[in-house]
Design a protein around this motif. Structure first.
Motif, PDB file in Angstrom:
ATOM      1  N   GLU A  83      -6.468  -4.302  -2.775  1.00 27.80           N
ATOM      2  CA  GLU A  83      -6.849  -4.438  -1.541  1.00 27.80           C
ATOM      3  C   GLU A  83      -7.878  -5.533  -1.024  1.00 27.80           C
ATOM      4  N   GLU A 129       0.912   7.352   0.270  1.00 23.84           N
ATOM      5  CA  GLU A 129      -0.334   8.279  -0.009  1.00 23.84           C
ATOM      6  C   GLU A 129      -1.414   7.664   0.365  1.00 23.84           C
ATOM      7  N   ARG A 130      -1.842   6.358  -0.057  1.00 24.11           N
ATOM      8  CA  ARG A 130      -2.946   5.956   0.679  1.00 24.11           C
ATOM      9  C   ARG A 130      -2.972   5.752   1.968  1.00 24.11           C
ATOM     10  N   TRP A 131      -2.037   5.371   2.616  1.00 25.13           N
ATOM     11  CA  TRP A 131      -1.974   5.128   3.856  1.00 25.13           C
ATOM     12  C   TRP A 131      -2.200   6.408   4.647  1.00 25.13           C
ATOM     13  N   SER A 149      -3.600  -6.820   1.261  1.00 26.10           N
ATOM     14  CA  SER A 149      -3.743  -6.855  -0.179  1.00 26.10           C
ATOM     15  C   SER A 149      -3.482  -8.120  -0.709  1.00 26.10           C
ATOM     16  N   GLN A 161      -6.036  -2.601  -8.989  1.00 31.46           N
ATOM     17  CA  GLN A 161      -6.365  -1.437  -8.512  1.00 31.46           C
ATOM     18  C   GLN A 161      -7.570  -1.315  -7.596  1.00 31.46           C
ATOM     19  N   VAL A 201       0.839  -1.370  -0.008  1.00 29.35           N
ATOM     20  CA  VAL A 201       0.011  -0.121   0.140  1.00 29.35           C
ATOM     21  C   VAL A 201       0.976   1.155  -0.086  1.00 29.35           C
ATOM     22  N   THR A 202       0.564   2.217  -1.015  1.00 24.58           N
ATOM     23  CA  THR A 202       1.272   3.370  -1.042  1.00 24.58           C
ATOM     24  C   THR A 202       1.488   4.147   0.137  1.00 24.58           C
ATOM     25  N   TYR A 262      -9.826  -1.291  -4.300  1.00 23.39           N
ATOM     26  CA  TYR A 262      -9.289  -0.595  -3.077  1.00 23.39           C
ATOM     27  C   TYR A 262     -10.566  -0.867  -2.105  1.00 23.39           C
ATOM     28  N   ALA A 302      -3.928   9.005   3.676  1.00 21.79           N
ATOM     29  CA  ALA A 302      -5.270   9.413   3.263  1.00 21.79           C
ATOM     30  C   ALA A 302      -6.282   8.590   4.313  1.00 21.79           C
ATOM     31  N   VAL A 303      -5.746   7.371   4.542  1.00 23.34           N
ATOM     32  CA  VAL A 303      -6.714   6.372   5.504  1.00 23.34           C
ATOM     33  C   VAL A 303      -6.531   6.897   7.024  1.00 23.34           C
TER      34      VAL A 303
END
Length: 250
Positions: free
Chosen positions: A244, A14-16, A116, A213, A11-12, A215, A18-19
């Motif tokens: 994911e 940026e994604r982490w 994922s 992709q 998981v990038t 998620y 955001a969450v």
């Protein structure tokens, strides 16, 4: 800003963020749908009501000394930070709600990662976008049972594990398409449904549907979101072991 424990490398960053950031997706503790009557709501300082499609708060100074002394008026999308809380206005077809993001909600503090499936390029499949007929309507149902009608966008036709599939998609074909999907891993090895973004189709309608992709929707991290559910033809009978799949909670 303190994040929960690091997510798996798949998981990038940026994604982490955001969450898991202080006011990220996982920090949502309450969604309160408002009417014109001023009321106190759980987790939110002051009293709140709906006025002309906006969220209006009063009496915040008494409950939160660092809050504004005057009434607070939030249009959909706007927010106010009071201490560590973030109070955000949203609207669904003109009905306003107040969301309370709290960094200390267990959904955030207990979150340890996003699990994922292993990346597999075989899950990047060719498809063809077919636009909906003019005037066609689609019904979108949310997890709370709310239904709304929207102009239909179209479908993406492809073959998955040897079976023909037509995915109902939303979005703008000139920019990006989106689908809500469920499959045979749902409620078994994965959350009950997932979101999938698909790049804009080429001029001949061809697209690549990359299930790597896929998620997790916001409601995988908090029960207080109102995510759309997969339409019937987006509920696939095969296992989509890509993208994911679940949250890691301690």
């Amino acid at each position: 800003m303190t994040l929960p424990a690091s997510t798996p490398d798949t998981v990038t960053d940026e994604r982490w963020r955001a969450v898991a950031s202080e006011h990220g997706i996982a920090a949502l503790r309450h969604t309160h749908w408002l009417d014109g009557e001023p009321r106190s709501y759980e987790g939110a300082p002051g009293v709140w009501r709906a006025v002309d499609g906006r969220v209006v708060g009063a009496g915040l100074r008494a409950d939160a000394p660092d809050a504004p002394a005057d009434d607070v008026v939030l249009a959909p999308g706007e927010h106010l930070d009071v201490g560590r809380l973030r109070l955000k206005a949203i609207s669904r077809e003109g009905a306003p709600a107040l969301r309370v993001f709290d960094p200390e909600t267990p959904g955030r503090t207990r979150l340890r990662g996003i699990l994922s499936f292993p990346f597999d390029e075989a899950w990047a499949l060719p498809g063809v976008f077919r636009p909906a007929a003019a005037g066609e309507i689609t019904v979108i149902r949310s997890v709370d049972g709310y239904e709304r009608e929207e102009p239909a966008v179209g479908t993406v036709v492809l073959e998955v594990a040897g079976a023909p599939v037509e995915l109902t998609v939303t979005g703008d074909p000139a920019e990006e398409l989106s689908a809500v999907i469920a499959d045979a891993t749902s409620n078994v090895d994965a959350y009950r449904f997932r979101f999938l973004e698909i790049q804009a189709p080429a001029t001949d309608g061809s697209v690549t549907v990359d299930f790597n992709q896929a998620y997790l929707p916001p409601c995988a991290f908090s029960d207080h979101y109102v995510c759309p559910l997969p339409p019937a033809n987006n509920r696939l009978s095969v296992r989509i072991e890509a993208g994911e799949r679940a949250t890691a909670i301690d």
